[in-house]
Design a protein around this motif. Structure first.
Motif, PDB file in Angstrom:
ATOM      1  N   CYS A  77       2.107 -12.517  -8.204  1.00 45.16           N
ATOM      2  CA  CYS A  77       1.738 -11.118  -8.799  1.00 45.16           C
ATOM      3  C   CYS A  77       2.528 -10.556  -9.418  1.00 45.16           C
ATOM      4  N   TYR A  78       2.315 -10.150 -10.679  1.00 46.88           N
ATOM      5  CA  TYR A  78       3.313  -9.450 -11.476  1.00 46.88           C
ATOM      6  C   TYR A  78       3.316  -8.111 -11.152  1.00 46.88           C
ATOM      7  N   ASN A  80       4.856  -4.350 -12.240  1.00 44.77           N
ATOM      8  CA  ASN A  80       5.519  -3.531 -13.381  1.00 44.77           C
ATOM      9  C   ASN A  80       6.314  -2.280 -12.955  1.00 44.77           C
ATOM     10  N   TYR A  83       4.928   2.038  -8.488  1.00 44.05           N
ATOM     11  CA  TYR A  83       3.431   2.380  -7.616  1.00 44.05           C
ATOM     12  C   TYR A  83       2.446   1.153  -7.538  1.00 44.05           C
ATOM     13  N   GLN A  84       2.733   0.158  -8.461  1.00 46.87           N
ATOM     14  CA  GLN A  84       2.036  -1.139  -8.591  1.00 46.87           C
ATOM     15  C   GLN A  84       2.353  -1.918  -7.171  1.00 46.87           C
ATOM     16  N   MET A  86       3.442  -0.455  -4.378  1.00 46.95           N
ATOM     17  CA  MET A  86       2.865   0.133  -3.210  1.00 46.95           C
ATOM     18  C   MET A  86       1.589  -0.101  -3.189  1.00 46.95           C
ATOM     19  N   GLU A  87       0.844  -0.118  -4.235  1.00 42.46           N
ATOM     20  CA  GLU A  87      -0.659  -0.321  -4.394  1.00 42.46           C
ATOM     21  C   GLU A  87      -0.680  -1.868  -3.736  1.00 42.46           C
ATOM     22  N   MET A  88       0.165  -2.820  -4.022  1.00 42.25           N
ATOM     23  CA  MET A  88      -0.068  -4.108  -3.441  1.00 42.25           C
ATOM     24  C   MET A  88       0.322  -4.024  -1.746  1.00 42.25           C
ATOM     25  N   TRP A  90      -0.261  -1.718   0.324  1.00 47.93           N
ATOM     26  CA  TRP A  90      -1.433  -1.281   1.095  1.00 47.93           C
ATOM     27  C   TRP A  90      -2.445  -1.933   0.844  1.00 47.93           C
ATOM     28  N   ALA A  91      -2.773  -2.953   0.034  1.00 48.16           N
ATOM     29  CA  ALA A  91      -4.014  -3.741  -0.048  1.00 48.16           C
ATOM     30  C   ALA A  91      -4.188  -4.256   1.113  1.00 48.16           C
ATOM     31  N   PRO A  92      -5.287  -4.371   1.664  1.00 46.28           N
ATOM     32  CA  PRO A  92      -5.791  -5.229   2.903  1.00 46.28           C
ATOM     33  C   PRO A  92      -5.642  -6.349   2.942  1.00 46.28           C
ATOM     34  N   LYS A 126       9.910   5.615   0.848  1.00 48.23           N
ATOM     35  CA  LYS A 126       8.471   5.192   1.279  1.00 48.23           C
ATOM     36  C   LYS A 126       8.336   3.625   1.197  1.00 48.23           C
ATOM     37  N   ASP A 130       7.198   1.362   4.193  1.00 46.46           N
ATOM     38  CA  ASP A 130       6.132   0.338   3.982  1.00 46.46           C
ATOM     39  C   ASP A 130       6.485  -1.104   4.241  1.00 46.46           C
TER      40      ASP A 130
ATOM     41  N   SER B   2     -10.688  -2.645   7.081  1.00 44.99           N
ATOM     42  CA  SER B   2      -9.835  -2.460   5.722  1.00 44.99           C
ATOM     43  C   SER B   2     -10.013  -0.884   5.482  1.00 44.99           C
ATOM     44  N   ILE B   5      -7.220   1.067   7.156  1.00 39.74           N
ATOM     45  CA  ILE B   5      -5.922   0.996   6.546  1.00 39.74           C
ATOM     46  C   ILE B   5      -5.858   1.932   5.323  1.00 39.74           C
ATOM     47  N   ARG B   9      -3.479   5.759   4.112  1.00 41.05           N
ATOM     48  CA  ARG B   9      -2.534   5.340   3.174  1.00 41.05           C
ATOM     49  C   ARG B   9      -2.079   6.819   2.756  1.00 41.05           C
ATOM     50  N   THR B  13       1.802   7.908  -1.916  1.00 39.27           N
ATOM     51  CA  THR B  13       2.341   6.686  -2.782  1.00 39.27           C
ATOM     52  C   THR B  13       1.677   6.361  -3.851  1.00 39.27           C
ATOM     53  N   ASN B  65      -8.909  -0.999  -3.938  1.00 46.05           N
ATOM     54  CA  ASN B  65      -7.687  -1.794  -3.795  1.00 46.05           C
ATOM     55  C   ASN B  65      -7.723  -2.961  -4.104  1.00 46.05           C
ATOM     56  N   LEU B  69      -4.747  -5.133  -9.635  1.00 37.33           N
ATOM     57  CA  LEU B  69      -3.766  -5.984  -9.635  1.00 37.33           C
ATOM     58  C   LEU B  69      -4.243  -7.582  -9.653  1.00 37.33           C
ATOM     59  N   GLU B  70      -4.003  -8.350 -10.406  1.00 39.31           N
ATOM     60  CA  GLU B  70      -4.424  -9.697 -10.173  1.00 39.31           C
ATOM     61  C   GLU B  70      -3.430 -10.665  -9.733  1.00 39.31           C
ATOM     62  N   THR B  71      -3.766 -11.373  -8.500  1.00 33.64           N
ATOM     63  CA  THR B  71      -2.903 -12.396  -8.089  1.00 33.64           C
ATOM     64  C   THR B  71      -3.395 -13.706  -8.739  1.00 33.64           C
ATOM     65  N   LYS B  72      -2.559 -14.532  -8.700  1.00 37.41           N
ATOM     66  CA  LYS B  72      -2.833 -16.090  -9.155  1.00 37.41           C
ATOM     67  C   LYS B  72      -2.321 -16.781  -8.294  1.00 37.41           C
ATOM     68  N   ARG B 250       6.956  -7.349 -19.984  1.00 34.66           N
ATOM     69  CA  ARG B 250       5.548  -7.325 -19.863  1.00 34.66           C
ATOM     70  C   ARG B 250       4.680  -8.042 -21.177  1.00 34.66           C
TER      71      ARG B 250
END
Lengths: 226, 325
Positions: A77-78, A80, A83-84, A86-88, A90-92, A126, A130, B2, B5, B9, B13, B65, B69-72, B250
């Motif tokens: 996962c990229y 940048n 905050y991205q 931290m988003e990742m 906290w992802a379930p 933070k 995390d 989920s 969680i 949060r 953040t 959530n 953000l996409e994962t590959k 990017r």
């Protein structure tokens, strides 16, 4: 050197100059975890996702294993900015991974440090908590890649310092310093290991590169349906 | 499971401005769960923030959530990478060093002392990226961001003529589709005379590339010039440089094009007082490009060589090359 490997629930950091082999170490760990231990890995990257190199490493580890299945267990996962990240975190879905690699943590903090210094420190705080939560609660290994700071003048006897500051130095359980010695040789030094009494064991090793053309041809011959 | 969680949060953040964060925490809203079921008017009155700010906060917090953000998997990336052809440099040795040429989706840095030929290599790449696919090119356009004023149209003409002749001889291609006029039409030159222009140029590149989607190569020649001459404040210089680096990475990754950046050399002194040349812009910049090449030459023997000092997947090595008119 590490008494058999890295147990889960640990936060590991590897730091070094550019080109010193940190990403290679991360890729090596990723390939090993996905192939031999058959666990899923999440690789959060700020620069690039090098799938061919992972395939090469897998070939070197074990010639006849199911490499495709191993590749499917690695998720790139990229990210940048912080905050991205931290988003990742906290992802379930994060709880499923056995190894989480962040390559590299320092790049995420480069654009914001110096500006509002307190904000940068609080964000780092933070992120650190995390990451620790991720490692301990979900029993996975978190590997962060860091840079070297422009510390004391070159050539002094002290070891180089990692980039993210004095606060960050106390966060990981295991800190490794990676150095490029000569053409093929790299060296890893344990700078901090809270589970071992003697500091500073080193080991040198080589990274093995095969010519890209060979790998491509072999890949096409083994997996013609792709 | 989920949702619990995500409900715990912390609000800090999320990318919310500090003033609003402090008002929210003073009013007692510390986690996502405490705000997610509120209406904007309720949130704005309890936390004393404006209605628009409250609506923005709730939008951010309610976004599901992991969806943006996409994962590959590595396998998908491998399949994509197999289809990517690198840009040849017309020097067999350098191409072998880079395993085919300058790669797409990655940032490559070329450093060297003044006069060694970095701009020449960049001009060459602007021509080779346009070669038809039958000759091994990508049939793509190029963007050349010039900071030093070194863009040389007559040298470009020499190179294009040599390239066209090479393609015609090796592939027996007809001349009408590919000639000097079409080559120059497909190279977009931006001249940046100071750091602010460079920064704004890089930031609007994405918009520019939306309307010019055939661009496959972006060249910045040279990145180091303004940073070494104009900027006194080291902290500001570092932040701007890394902002540019992040944006370039990017663009390279999302739009799958090659980014080439040239750098100058500086002297580093070690403990014995011996100086040796290293690429400029510092060690933290050194982490941004995926591939770093140093060009060097020995004028007495007219011997030039290129050294790969950092790469993510290739062994380091050197390759001799020649510059021909």
């Amino acid at each position: 050197m590490l008494d058999g490997g890295i147990p889960s629930g640990r936060l590991v950091e590897v730091f070094g100059e550019p080109g010193s082999g940190k990403t290679q170490l991360a890729l090596q760990l990723t390939a090993n975890t996905a192939l031999k231990q058959q666990q899923t890995v999440c690789y959060l990257t700020t620069s690039d996702a090098n799938a061919e190199r992972i395939l090469e490493i897998m070939h070197c580890l074990q010639e006849d294993a199911d490499h495709l299945n191993g590749l499917e267990r690695i998720h790139f996962c990229y990210v940048n900015d912080v905050y991205q990240l931290m988003e990742m975190l906290w992802a379930p879905g994060m709880r499923e991974y056995k190894l989480v690699v962040i390559d590299s943590l320092a790049t995420l903090f480069l654009p914001i440090r110096g500006d509002s210094f307190n904000d940068a420190i609080s964000l780092l705080n933070k992120v650190a908590s995390d990451l620790k939560r991720l490692a301990v609660v979900h029993q996975c290994v978190v590997l962060t890649v860091n840079h070297v700071s422009r510390g004391p003048a070159e050539g002094t006897a002290s070891t180089p310092t990692p980039f993210l500051g004095r606060y960050w130095c106390s966060v990981p359980n295991l800190t490794l310093h990676s150095k490029h010695l000569s053409k093929d040789e790299f060296q890893l030094t344990v700078v901090k290991n809270i589970y071992s009494p003697d500091p500073g064991p080193k080991c040198s090793f080589r990274y093995f590169f095969r010519s890209r053309v060979d790998v491509k041809n072999e890949f096409k011959s083994i997996y013609p349906h792709i | 499971m989920s949702t619990s969680i995500t409900n715990s949060r912390p609000i800090c953040t999320y990318p919310i401005p500090v003033s609003i964060q402090s008002k929210l925490s003073k009013a007692g809203f510390l986690t996502t769960g405490s705000v997610v079921n509120l209406r904007p008017s309720e949130l704005s009155s309890s936390a004393e923030i404006s209605l628009e700010d409250a609506a923005d906060v709730l939008d951010l917090v309610r976004k599901p959530n992991g969806l943006f953000l996409e994962t590959k998997t590595a396998l998908e990336i491998l399949r994509e990478e197999q289809g990517n052809c690198p840009i040849v440099t017309m020097s067999q040795n350098i191409d072998n060093l880079l395993n085919g040429g300058v790669p797409l989706s990655k940032v490559t840095e070329i450093s060297g002392i003044a006069g060694v030929g970095k701009t020449q290599l960049c001009l060459q790449l602007c021509v080779t990226v346009q070669m038809p696919e039958e000759c091994g090119g990508l049939k793509g356009h190029a963007v050349f961001i010039d900071t030093e004023g070194s863009f040389n149209a007559s040298r470009l003409q020499d190179m294009s003529q040599a390239c066209i002749k090479h393609c015609r001889n090796s592939m027996n291609l007809a001349a009408e589709n590919w000639n000097f006029a079409s080559i120059t039409e497909n190279i977009f030159v931006f001249r940046c005379k100071e750091v602010t222009e460079l920064l704004s140029c890089v930031m609007i590149l994405k918009e520019f590339l939306k309307t010019h989607d055939q661009v496959k190569l972006i060249v910045i020649d040279s990145l180091a010039f303004h940073f070494r001459h104009d900027m006194e404040n080291a902290a500001l210089r570092s932040r701007v440089l890394h902002k540019i680096a992040a944006e370039l990475v990017r663009i390279a990754v999302e739009l799958k094009l090659a980014v080439v950046v040239t750098n100058q050399m500086t002297t580093k002194f070690d403990s014995k007082g011996q100086g040796h040349l290293t690429p400029a812009l510092g060690t933290s910049w050194g982490h941004a490009p995926t591939f770093r090449i140093i060009l060097d030459w020995d004028p007495s023997r007219n011997f030039r060589w290129a050294t790969l000092i950092k790469s993510s997947s290739l062994p380091p090595g050197s390759a001799p090359y020649q510059v021909r008119p």
